[in-house]
Design an enzyme around this catalytic site. Structure first.
Site, PDB file in Angstrom:
ATOM      1  N   SER A 198       1.855  -9.700  -0.798  1.00  0.00           N
ATOM      2  CA  SER A 198       1.494  -8.269  -0.871  1.00  0.00           C
ATOM      3  C   SER A 198       1.768  -7.701   0.548  1.00  0.00           C
ATOM      4  O   SER A 198       1.826  -6.446   0.743  1.00  0.00           O
ATOM      5  CB  SER A 198       0.057  -7.923  -1.426  1.00  0.00           C
ATOM      6  OG  SER A 198      -0.720  -8.951  -0.518  1.00  0.00           O
ATOM      7  N   GLU A 240      -9.825   6.293   2.757  1.00  0.00           N
ATOM      8  CA  GLU A 240     -10.791   5.307   3.189  1.00  0.00           C
ATOM      9  C   GLU A 240      -9.984   4.254   3.622  1.00  0.00           C
ATOM     10  O   GLU A 240      -8.800   4.067   3.162  1.00  0.00           O
ATOM     11  CB  GLU A 240     -11.811   4.975   2.157  1.00  0.00           C
ATOM     12  CG  GLU A 240     -11.244   3.820   1.363  1.00  0.00           C
ATOM     13  CD  GLU A 240     -10.087   4.282   0.265  1.00  0.00           C
ATOM     14  OE1 GLU A 240      -9.906   5.412   0.135  1.00  0.00           O
ATOM     15  OE2 GLU A 240      -9.651   3.247  -0.152  1.00  0.00           O
ATOM     16  N   LYS A 286       0.850  -0.982  -0.038  1.00  0.00           N
ATOM     17  CA  LYS A 286       0.025  -0.040  -0.082  1.00  0.00           C
ATOM     18  C   LYS A 286       0.779   1.484  -0.006  1.00  0.00           C
ATOM     19  O   LYS A 286       0.254   2.366  -0.548  1.00  0.00           O
ATOM     20  CB  LYS A 286      -1.037   0.145   1.101  1.00  0.00           C
ATOM     21  CG  LYS A 286      -1.656  -1.240   1.278  1.00  0.00           C
ATOM     22  CD  LYS A 286      -2.886  -0.897   0.343  1.00  0.00           C
ATOM     23  CE  LYS A 286      -4.049  -1.986   0.402  1.00  0.00           C
ATOM     24  NZ  LYS A 286      -5.178  -1.762  -0.712  1.00  0.00           N
TER      25      LYS A 286
HETATM   26  C1  PLP Z   1      -1.572  -7.088   2.309  1.00  0.00           C
HETATM   27  C2  PLP Z   1      -2.832  -6.383   1.551  1.00  0.00           C
HETATM   28  N1  PLP Z   1      -2.826  -7.375   0.222  1.00  0.00           N
HETATM   29  C3  PLP Z   1      -4.030  -7.060  -0.465  1.00  0.00           C
HETATM   30  C4  PLP Z   1      -4.941  -5.781  -0.239  1.00  0.00           C
HETATM   31  C5  PLP Z   1      -5.900  -5.832  -1.207  1.00  0.00           C
HETATM   32  O1  PLP Z   1      -5.709  -4.769  -1.828  1.00  0.00           O
HETATM   33  P1  PLP Z   1      -5.590  -4.560  -3.408  1.00  0.00           P
HETATM   34  O2  PLP Z   1      -6.302  -5.391  -3.983  1.00  0.00           O
HETATM   35  O3  PLP Z   1      -5.745  -2.992  -3.861  1.00  0.00           O
HETATM   36  O4  PLP Z   1      -4.175  -5.051  -3.573  1.00  0.00           O
HETATM   37  C6  PLP Z   1      -4.782  -5.562   1.077  1.00  0.00           C
HETATM   38  C7  PLP Z   1      -5.639  -4.241   1.258  1.00  0.00           C
HETATM   39  O5  PLP Z   1      -5.951  -3.673   2.441  1.00  0.00           O
HETATM   40  C8  PLP Z   1      -3.855  -5.772   1.886  1.00  0.00           C
HETATM   41  O6  PLP Z   1      -3.653  -5.116   2.994  1.00  0.00           O
END
Ligand code: PLP
Lengths: 255, 393
Positions: free
Chosen positions: B377, B111, B89
């Site tokens: 992620s 948000e 993020k």
């Molecule tokens: C670790 C992590 N992965 C994925 C996401 C999902 O978001 P996005 O689909 O925008 O990658 C989030 C959202 O809070 C997250 O914290």
């Protein structure tokens, strides 16, 4: 020419319009409220069809929309209720709601139904001008519907001119940078903005809405426009246990 | 086939800027300026310097040996979990805070669902000394107390969204209402590749650093810059778009996006948008969203708050509809098991969001020598309570 366009041809001053949410306070109040408002002197109406995520609305209309959805209101049900509209109500009617609900119903089907039941126009705040021109305008025109565009204190002059060209009933002047239901402060900057728009000599009449809550704000706004629209203040005042009485009483202040 | 945004703000049938007139000037200002700002050399220097020295990039591309043995392919993990604040993020919030400064904005709103994007936003606001207001659903505030405390400690004001279902989509509505009321001095940092044009494209560009680095790292480690597969989880889709971005044009690279099936796609408690959703408009763009036949947005469910969103970004909708990407889903149980597996095979506790992408490895058939990149992620610290409950730790 639809009823809305006729109205503006006959009258350019002191129009009073009321917004309410269809399906609130009870699912089947829609036509009773419209009838009562016409009797009490409203010049035209905006009937809101509810949406789960109304970003342009403040807490009161969010709550009435949620209640309406909980009561089971949908667009098909609303059109069913409006079948008798033109037996009971003569003043112009606009439908107001968000674009996703219209998309799911089908744009052409929506416009056709509007014409069938006697709706004169729509206000769809999240339908952009570009998409309207490209995809919707011809359908709206085919069924005699007026699309009403919003103008805000931040809207550029160039864009206002374009909106004026695209409008065939009136322009909805949003009174301040706010969602619905915030109280209008008739401040110097607000009146300067109203004057600025009035001085543009637009071809379309202008009606002011958002934050108009009582006779004082209604009159202040009406000085600079063809009239004003009251939404949240009316919705807040509706008493489910005394529907007609509460409408009469609210409207009484404008006599 | 063009998989990127066109000059009208669309990806095929999806995208656009379905916003009320009150938001038009703000969004239009961004639309006119974002690309020139991003392309500016000084901006790029500042952005890259912060990603390097503050976020800790490049994030490693790690060949997970034991996992590779298990699945019979070379499984690489792109370690976004090692970023400052623990997820991808921050790539986006660093980019947007610099952009907000260039636009002369003094106040930042955002948000958040799980609080990851809220923390990443509060972090960059502290870094640059800007006022920060984060909208968060009342329900999520109760579920994610540690992240609420982090945001407060970072100086942000956390405002409870009490409308609707009181979760992420309602927090997004409240942030949009704030922006309507504060059109001049405020920038809205959206946390994923959603929202009106130009947000999906802008956020994708900031997150594209993920695949940019991956390509170079693959070249160094395998002698080939292109993998056979890339996988990522999808809430709104920002880490996935970052992971896909520089591979989209190479049709030999298979793009796999993993949504949250929750308790199962047919259970009524799911967030598998492409399976359950239909085309429609939410939060300013035309995309695919979970909704009733009447067009009311349906409340999703996932064990991972970051995937608990009823829509996906418009570029994902386009990749899905054109068949360029494969969109799959993974249940809560499968994700939690995959989280445990990674922990015990590689000594990495993943965020439950990321564990959805890992879980999909179980469902794939590989050829020996296939190179597979999974976007890790985020890290699992924020999810310890969920893991503890589920595995009775
Ligand atoms: C670790 C992590 N992965 C994925 C996401 C999902 O978001 P996005 O689909 O925008 O990658 C989030 C959202 O809070 C997250 O914290």
């Amino acid at each position: 020419m639809n009823r809305l366009q006729q109205l503006f041809q006959q009258q350019q001053r002191d129009l009073l319009s009321i917004y309410y949410t269809a399906g609130y306070p009870n699912l089947n109040d829609t036509l009773d409220i419209a009838e009562e408002l016409e009797k009490a002197g409203a010049d035209f109406l905006e009937v809101g069809f509810p949406y789960s995520d109304p970003v342009a609305d403040g807490p009161i209309i969010q709550a009435s929309s949620k209640q309406a959805l909980d009561n089971g209101m949908t667009l098909p049900i609303l059109f069913e209720q409006l079948k008798d509209l033109r037996q009971r109500v003569n003043i112009p009617i606009l439908l107001m709601g968000y674009v996703n609900v219209v998309l799911q119903y089908g744009v052409e089907a929506f416009c056709q139904k509007c014409q069938e039941v006697g709706v004169d126009g729509c206000i769809i705040p999240d339908l952009p001008m570009y998409e309207y021109e490209e995809l919707y305008q011809s359908t709206f025109e085919k069924y005699g519907l007026s699309n009403i565009f919003l103008v805000t204190p931040q809207t550029s002059e160039e864009r206002i001119r374009k909106i004026d060209r695209l409008s065939n009933a009136f322009i909805y002047l949003v009174s301040s940078s706010a969602t619905t239901g915030s109280n209008l402060a008739v401040s110097e900057s607000a009146t300067a903005y109203f004057k600025r728009i009035a001085d543009m000599n637009l071809k379309s009449p202008v009606v002011i809405g958002f934050g108009i809550s009582n006779k004082e704000t209604y009159q202040a706004a009406s000085q600079y426009a063809s009239g004003a629209i009251i939404g949240s203040a009316f919705v807040k005042n509706i008493d489910a246990n005394n529907l007609k009485g509460s409408i009469k009483e609210f409207m009484g202040q404008f006599k | 086939m063009n998989y990127f945004v066109d000059e009208k703000g669309y990806y095929g049938d999806f995208g656009g800027a379905y916003i009320p007139e009150m938001l038009y000037p703000n969004v239009e200002e961004l639309r006119q300026q974002y690309q020139a700002i991003i392309d500016d050399e000084q901006f790029q220097q500042e952005f890259k310097a912060l990603l390097k020295d503050y976020v800790g990039r490049p994030s490693p591309l790690y060949l997970a040996k034991r996992l590779s043995d298990k699945y019979g392919a070379n499984i690489f993990l792109k370690r976004e979990d090692l970023n400052h604040t623990g997820a991808h993020k921050i790539n986006n919030t660093i980019g947007q805070i610099l952009l907000a400064e260039k636009l002369g904005k003094k106040r930042i709103i955002a948000e958040t669902g799980a609080g990851q994007h809220g923390v990443a936003t509060a972090t960059v606001c502290a870094l640059r000394g800007l006022e920060c207001v984060v909208y968060m659903g009342e329900v999520d505030i109760k579920r994610q107390a540690p992240n609420v405390a982090r945001m407060k400690m970072l100086g942000a004001k956390v405002v409870a969204a009490t409308s609707g279902s009181k979760t992420l989509k309602d927090a997004t509505n409240e942030a949009m209402r704030d922006w309507i009321a504060n059109p001049v001095d405020t920038h809205y940092i959206i946390g994923s590749v959603v929202g009106p044009h130009p947000y999906p494209d802008m956020v994708a560009q900031f997150q594209s650093i993920i695949s940019f680095e991956t390509k170079k790292q693959l070249q160094e480690q395998t002698g080939k810059s292109l993998p056979d597969y890339v996988l990522a989880c999808v809430g709104g889709g920002s880490n996935a778009m970052g992971m896909f971005y520089h591979f989209i044009a190479d049709e030999s690279v298979k793009l796999i996006a993993v949504e949250a099936a929750g308790k199962g796609v047919d259970s009524g408690f799911s967030a598998a948008t492409t399976t359950l959703g239909k085309e429609g408009v939410l939060h300013g763009s035309r995309s695919i969203l979970m909704q009733t036949p009447d067009g009311q947005v349906v409340e999703p469910h996932s064990v991972s708050a970051g995937l608990d969103y009823p829509g996906i970004g418009p570029q994902h909708a386009h990749l899905f509809k054109t068949g360029r990407g494969l969109y799959a889903s993974i249940t809560d149980d499968e994700a939690l098991q995959a989280g445990l597996l990674l922990t015990q095979y590689e000594g990495i506790i993943p965020a439950i969001e990321s564990a959805h992408a890992l879980a999909y490895l179980e469902k794939m058939q590989f050829k020996a020598g296939d190179n597979v990149v999974v976007c890790l992620s985020g890290r699992g610290d924020k999810d310890m309570e969920t893991y503890m409950k589920y595995f009775n730790l």
